[in-house]
Scaffold this motif. Structure first.
Motif, short mmCIF file in Angstrom:
data_model
loop_
_atom_site.label_atom_id
_atom_site.label_comp_id
_atom_site.label_asym_id
_atom_site.label_seq_id
_atom_site.Cartn_x
_atom_site.Cartn_y
_atom_site.Cartn_z
N HIS A 124 174.10 -42.51 36.12
CA HIS A 124 173.71 -43.16 34.86
C HIS A 124 172.81 -44.37 35.13
N HIS A 136 170.85 -50.51 27.98
CA HIS A 136 171.63 -50.26 29.19
C HIS A 136 171.96 -51.57 29.91
N TRP A 156 173.87 -45.19 20.27
CA TRP A 156 174.73 -46.30 20.65
C TRP A 156 175.50 -46.79 19.44
N ASP A 210 177.28 -46.81 25.08
CA ASP A 210 176.31 -45.72 25.17
C ASP A 210 177.02 -44.42 24.83
N HIS A 247 174.82 -38.18 28.68
CA HIS A 247 174.64 -38.51 30.10
C HIS A 247 175.57 -39.66 30.53
MN MN Z 1 172.63 -44.08 29.00
#
Ligand code: MN
Length: 199
Positions: free
Chosen positions: A28, A76, A126, A161, A165
């Motif tokens: 990630h 992120h 998100w 998140d 993924h």
């Molecule tokens: Mn992500």
């Protein structure tokens, strides 16, 4: 000219286990997050080249792609910092707790609403706990992709998140299980700090 860079994690890749595995966290951070950093930087290079050659830039497509990549990078970066190894993240401060209780009725109710918001983000995106400086009220935001439904000037206090993924290696398609795990590794000390900055 300055470029975006992948931030180092404030903990080791194994440190969020068992809630996020080393393999999941590594891919990630090193692959997915890096892709947004590279993507944003590549677009700046392309724009610079077009300006040098006095060529037109497809503004609509370019700016959309740019906001997706910059949004991805910034979200992120916020995400990594609002996570901490289990037991190391502290607790919500008295001031944050008061604000959450005033808005949501109770901390448990806030937690439930945030969980539901994260679970129901359409497609990839998100959930964010934010703070409106105008009304001095916390608000939960759903951010689709990395960039849709963002309110300017709202301070982001905490994000999760919910792109697949983020959890697929550990939880397959079970987003709810990942969200449940998330609550064990929230870095409240960081969330408290962001809240104080917003005040
Ligand atoms: Mn992500």
């Amino acid at each position: 000219m300055s470029k975006y860079v992948l931030p180092e994690l404030p903990y080791g890749y194994k440190d969020l286990e068992p809630y996020i595995s080393e393999e999941q966290l590594k891919i990630h951070h090193q692959k997915h997050h890096q892709t947004y950093v590279n993507g944003a930087n590549a677009i700046f290079d392309k724009m610079a080249k077009a300006r040098e050659e006095n060529a037109d830039i497809d503004q609509k497509a370019t700016l959309k792609e740019l906001s997706f990549n910059i949004g991805g990078h910034l979200l992120h970066s916020l995400f990594w910092a609002n996570l901490a190894p289990a037991g190391k993240g502290g607790e919500p401060s008295a001031a944050l707790m008061e604000a959450l209780e005033k808005e949501f009725g109770s901390f448990e109710r806030f937690k439930k609403e945030f969980t539901q918001a994260a679970a129901s983000v359409e497609g990839s995106g998100w959930a964010a706990l934010t703070y409106c400086k105008l009304t001095k009220r916390p608000l939960i935001m759903q951010i689709e992709k990395h960039n849709v439904h963002v309110y300017p000037m709202f301070k982001i206090l905490m994000v999760i998140d919910t792109f697949e993924h983020a959890y697929y290696i550990d939880y397959k398609n079970d987003r709810a299980k990942f969200i449940e795990a998330f609550w064990n590794i929230v870095n409240w000390n960081e969330v408290n700090k962001r809240f104080e900055e917003a005040l």
